[in-house]
Design a protein around this motif. Structure first.
Motif, PDB file in Angstrom:
ATOM      1  N   GLY A 106      -4.375   2.520 -50.804  1.00 23.46           N
ATOM      2  CA  GLY A 106      -4.435   3.779 -51.528  1.00 23.46           C
ATOM      3  C   GLY A 106      -4.415   4.942 -50.556  1.00 23.46           C
ATOM      4  O   GLY A 106      -4.032   4.804 -49.394  1.00 23.46           O
ATOM      5  N   GLU A 107      -4.860   6.093 -51.046  1.00 27.28           N
ATOM      6  CA  GLU A 107      -4.787   7.293 -50.224  1.00 27.28           C
ATOM      7  C   GLU A 107      -5.819   7.261 -49.105  1.00 27.28           C
ATOM      8  O   GLU A 107      -6.929   6.767 -49.253  1.00 27.28           O
ATOM      9  N   LYS A 108      -5.399   7.784 -47.957  1.00 21.90           N
ATOM     10  CA  LYS A 108      -6.287   7.846 -46.801  1.00 21.90           C
ATOM     11  C   LYS A 108      -7.416   8.832 -47.074  1.00 21.90           C
ATOM     12  O   LYS A 108      -7.192   9.927 -47.589  1.00 21.90           O
ATOM     13  N   VAL A 153      -9.514   1.122 -45.442  1.00 18.90           N
ATOM     14  CA  VAL A 153      -8.105   1.002 -45.803  1.00 18.90           C
ATOM     15  C   VAL A 153      -7.933   1.792 -47.098  1.00 18.90           C
ATOM     16  O   VAL A 153      -8.352   1.343 -48.172  1.00 18.90           O
ATOM     17  N   GLY A 154      -7.339   2.994 -46.991  1.00 19.71           N
ATOM     18  CA  GLY A 154      -7.341   3.878 -48.145  1.00 19.71           C
ATOM     19  C   GLY A 154      -8.781   4.175 -48.519  1.00 19.71           C
ATOM     20  O   GLY A 154      -9.617   4.450 -47.658  1.00 19.71           O
ATOM     21  N   PHE A 181     -10.689   6.720 -59.014  1.00 18.25           N
ATOM     22  CA  PHE A 181     -11.138   8.078 -58.729  1.00 18.25           C
ATOM     23  C   PHE A 181     -10.224   8.775 -57.732  1.00 18.25           C
ATOM     24  O   PHE A 181     -10.385   9.960 -57.455  1.00 18.25           O
ATOM     25  N   ALA A 182      -9.288   8.012 -57.167  1.00 23.48           N
ATOM     26  CA  ALA A 182      -8.299   8.514 -56.222  1.00 23.48           C
ATOM     27  C   ALA A 182      -7.130   7.548 -56.305  1.00 23.48           C
ATOM     28  O   ALA A 182      -7.177   6.564 -57.050  1.00 23.48           O
ATOM     29  N   GLU A 202      -1.960   3.743 -47.443  1.00 26.66           N
ATOM     30  CA  GLU A 202      -2.517   2.731 -46.543  1.00 26.66           C
ATOM     31  C   GLU A 202      -2.589   1.411 -47.294  1.00 26.66           C
ATOM     32  O   GLU A 202      -2.909   1.382 -48.490  1.00 26.66           O
ATOM     33  N   ARG A 203      -2.322   0.292 -46.579  1.00 30.50           N
ATOM     34  CA  ARG A 203      -2.338  -1.025 -47.214  1.00 30.50           C
ATOM     35  C   ARG A 203      -2.946  -2.063 -46.285  1.00 30.50           C
ATOM     36  O   ARG A 203      -2.643  -2.090 -45.089  1.00 30.50           O
TER      37      ARG A 203
END
Length: 304
Positions: free
Chosen positions: A257-259, A49-50, A188-189, A211-212
């Motif tokens: 967070g980001e995929k 997830v992320g 880091f992202a 994404e959550r």
């Protein structure tokens, strides 16, 4: 307790069409000897997830005197571990020479990078009496270009983690930014991790990110008519406005967070390249990883 001896077993996951909750993950119980954990990620059909690639919920558990957490030194590469206690205490040691007692509300962030070894135990004065423990343990994938960074360790006391009340709901911004607050915990992202306590009938709009995953540590909630029960994780539709309504007093954690590209995951190792994992396995067998000062005698063998 990040991982203990074998490869993670995928939790079951079922899809829901036409809902703001696109999947619901039921955790898989993982027996670790003196206790067990609920393993939420990785799940069948939802490995990450992320940037989050591993999510364990331990307890609440009460240990008799002489029993408790006693995880021998073990290695990690290409990830960062996040440890958060609801109740109890743990003692972290690592091969950089760090020794840190973790108490509820603190966040421990250990960056494995190109390689680190750590142990998770308890102080003798804790272990010699009956005691309880309740915790979340999570792993973050490092972006591919940062996988080989030098290992590092960061400890954030509870008082440093932002707390805010949103429509009467107490929220902690553990990592990332939400509700006008930014956590000091290193990322880091694009990374999000919040915790909230809702009373029955209270509502909370959740922050957006690519994404959550909404985990219900206790209680139960509803999202657009879909109930997420205690110990389940609901995967939310990207880019949607999501409001949580509590059926009962509920403690929730939102991670996301980001995929990222899916990582290979074997034992304590994660990487975008299987060759790094094979090298780490060979190095652990050969005793090439550094020792943990103050905990040099024992270690967890590589599972064969």
């Amino acid at each position: 307790m990040n991982t203990y001896s074998e490869n993670p077993t995928n939790a079951p996951c079922h899809e829901i069409s036409g809902s703001l909750v696109v999947k619901v993950i039921q955790p898989k119980s993982r027996d670790l000897g003196e206790f067990s954990v609920r393993r939420v990620l990785p799940a069948s059909g939802k490995r990450m997830v992320g940037p989050w690639l591993f999510f364990d919920h331990m307890g609440p558990v009460t240990f008799a005197a002489g029993k408790g957490v006693n995880v021998r030194p073990h290695p990690h590469i290409h990830l960062a571990t996040v440890t958060y206690l609801f109740e109890g205490e743990m003692l972290h040691r690592d091969s950089l020479g760090n020794e840190q007692v973790i108490i509820p509300g603190d966040i421990n962030l250990m960056v494995a990078g190109r390689g680190i070894v750590h142990s998770e135990r308890e102080r003798p004065e804790v272990r010699e009496r009956e005691h309880s423990l309740h915790a979340l343990q999570l792993w973050l994938a490092l972006p591919e270009e940062l996988q080989q960074v030098p290992p590092a360790f960061y400890h954030y006391p509870s008082a440093h983690i932002p707390s805010v009340e949103v429509d009467g709901v107490p929220v902690r911004v553990m990592m990332g930014s939400a509700y006008g607050h930014t956590s000091p915990v290193k990322t880091f992202a694009d990374t999000l991790y919040i915790e909230a306590h809702l009373q029955a009938g209270q509502r909370l709009h959740l922050p957006e990110t690519q994404e959550r995953g909404l985990y219900i540590a206790s209680g139960s909630v509803q999202v657009a008519g879909q109930t997420i029960q205690q110990h389940e994780m609901g995967i939310l539709t990207p880019g949607s406005d999501v409001e949580v309504v509590a059926h009962a007093p509920s403690r929730i954690a939102l991670v996301g967070g980001e995929k990222m590209t899916t990582r290979y995951l074997e034992w304590n190792f994660a990487s975008t390249d299987k060759a790094f994992i094979e090298q780490a396995k060979a190095d652990w067998r050969a005793g090439k990883f550094p020792k943990v000062p103050g905990d040099e005698e024992e270690f967890i063998p590589l599972p064969e």
